[in-house]
Design a protein around this motif. Structure first.
Motif, mmCIF file in Angstrom:
data_model
loop_
_atom_site.group_PDB
_atom_site.id
_atom_site.type_symbol
_atom_site.label_atom_id
_atom_site.label_comp_id
_atom_site.label_asym_id
_atom_site.label_seq_id
_atom_site.Cartn_x
_atom_site.Cartn_y
_atom_site.Cartn_z
ATOM 1 N N TYR A 27 17.981 8.622 66.065
ATOM 2 C CA TYR A 27 18.550 6.977 65.480
ATOM 3 C C TYR A 27 17.845 6.028 65.441
ATOM 4 C CZ TYR A 27 21.717 11.235 66.635
ATOM 5 O OH TYR A 27 21.892 12.068 66.851
ATOM 6 N N VAL A 69 24.943 3.528 64.029
ATOM 7 C CA VAL A 69 23.955 3.881 64.378
ATOM 8 C C VAL A 69 23.458 4.477 62.733
ATOM 9 C CG1 VAL A 69 25.064 5.906 65.338
ATOM 10 C CG2 VAL A 69 23.270 5.788 65.525
ATOM 11 N N ARG A 70 22.416 4.932 62.924
ATOM 12 C CA ARG A 70 21.776 5.457 61.520
ATOM 13 C C ARG A 70 20.724 7.208 61.781
ATOM 14 N NH1 ARG A 70 20.811 1.575 56.369
ATOM 15 N NH2 ARG A 70 20.610 3.458 55.964
ATOM 16 N N ASP A 71 21.215 7.615 61.658
ATOM 17 C CA ASP A 71 19.925 8.928 61.476
ATOM 18 C C ASP A 71 19.669 9.427 59.908
ATOM 19 O OD1 ASP A 71 21.182 10.393 60.094
ATOM 20 O OD2 ASP A 71 22.118 12.150 62.023
ATOM 21 N N TRP A 74 23.032 9.789 57.826
ATOM 22 C CA TRP A 74 24.232 9.071 58.300
ATOM 23 C C TRP A 74 24.335 8.141 58.494
ATOM 24 C CZ3 TRP A 74 28.099 11.780 56.876
ATOM 25 C CH2 TRP A 74 28.435 13.255 56.561
ATOM 26 N N THR A 75 25.332 7.649 58.374
ATOM 27 C CA THR A 75 25.729 5.810 59.109
ATOM 28 C C THR A 75 26.703 6.051 60.059
ATOM 29 O OG1 THR A 75 24.008 4.460 58.060
ATOM 30 C CG2 THR A 75 26.045 3.952 58.916
ATOM 31 N N TYR A 76 26.922 5.950 61.190
ATOM 32 C CA TYR A 76 28.638 5.332 62.366
ATOM 33 C C TYR A 76 28.657 3.999 62.815
ATOM 34 C CZ TYR A 76 31.788 6.486 65.619
ATOM 35 O OH TYR A 76 33.142 6.823 65.962
ATOM 36 N N LEU A 86 32.436 6.174 58.626
ATOM 37 C CA LEU A 86 31.140 7.188 58.554
ATOM 38 C C LEU A 86 30.785 7.147 57.195
ATOM 39 C CD1 LEU A 86 29.923 8.797 60.081
ATOM 40 C CD2 LEU A 86 31.752 11.043 59.721
ATOM 41 N N GLU A 109 30.444 12.790 63.413
ATOM 42 C CA GLU A 109 31.332 11.551 64.040
ATOM 43 C C GLU A 109 31.124 11.603 65.309
ATOM 44 O OE1 GLU A 109 35.902 9.257 64.008
ATOM 45 O OE2 GLU A 109 35.269 10.468 62.389
ATOM 46 N N ARG A 111 28.775 13.640 66.855
ATOM 47 C CA ARG A 111 27.558 13.727 67.659
ATOM 48 C C ARG A 111 27.149 11.911 67.143
ATOM 49 N NH1 ARG A 111 23.261 13.476 64.085
ATOM 50 N NH2 ARG A 111 23.984 14.612 62.441
ATOM 51 N N LEU A 112 27.506 10.798 66.883
ATOM 52 C CA LEU A 112 26.531 10.157 66.483
ATOM 53 C C LEU A 112 27.680 8.819 67.516
ATOM 54 C CD1 LEU A 112 26.504 9.919 62.812
ATOM 55 C CD2 LEU A 112 24.601 10.381 63.877
ATOM 56 N N ALA A 115 26.363 9.283 70.176
ATOM 57 C CA ALA A 115 24.756 8.378 69.682
ATOM 58 C C ALA A 115 25.536 7.438 71.224
ATOM 59 C CB ALA A 115 24.111 8.426 69.280
#
Length: 150
Positions: A27, A69-71, A74-76, A86, A109, A111-112, A115
């Protein structure tokens, strides 16, 4: 090289160009903004940012604290004064369709969100790496003359 007086959470990106499979973070996190109570401390910029600065003072919730947070997909975004966001960047690279609250994306949502919470707990209120020079040395006898209980 001397150690900085604070804990550093960054990691070098140097190995990545040479080895794209080198392990790195899952992340990427971002944070910014202010609380409404911090409004008096916000800058009052001159031209050409004077109008933006005035709006921030009139409506400080518009620049409220946020964490993102980004992976890879996705961006949250969690905002203090607004609803979460999200975005599926693979299908919506401009992040225009907010999927937060959609039951079809609840697992992502959560999970992020988790995180973000973990990252905040891991990176806030850390112990300095060097003693604070303002603290006085205290050398008092142990009550009762004993060595203490430990």
């Amino acid at each position: 090289m001397s150690r900085p007086p604070y804990r550093h959470f960054g990691r070098s990106l140097t190995p990545l160009p040479c080895d794209p499979d080198a392990p790195h973070r899952t992340y990427a996190f971002t944070e910014g903004g202010f609380t409404v109570e911090e409004e008096p401390q916000m800058e009052r910029p001159g031209f050409p940012y004077d109008l933006k600065g005035a709006i921030q003072h009139e409506r400080p919730e518009l620049v409220g604290k946020a964490v993102a947070v980004r992976d890879h997909e996705w961006t949250y975004v969690w905002r203090l004064y607004e609803q979460p966001e999200l975005y599926d960047r693979t299908k919506d690279p401009r992040e225009r369709t907010n999927k937060a609250g959609d039951p079809a994306h609840a697992v992502i949502e959560r999970r992020l969100h988790d995180a973000v919470l973990r990252w905040l707990v891991e990176t806030t209120d850390v112990i300095p790496t060097v003693p604070d020079p303002r603290l006085p040395q205290v050398s008092l006898p142990v009550p009762g003359g004993g060595g203490g209980t430990g």
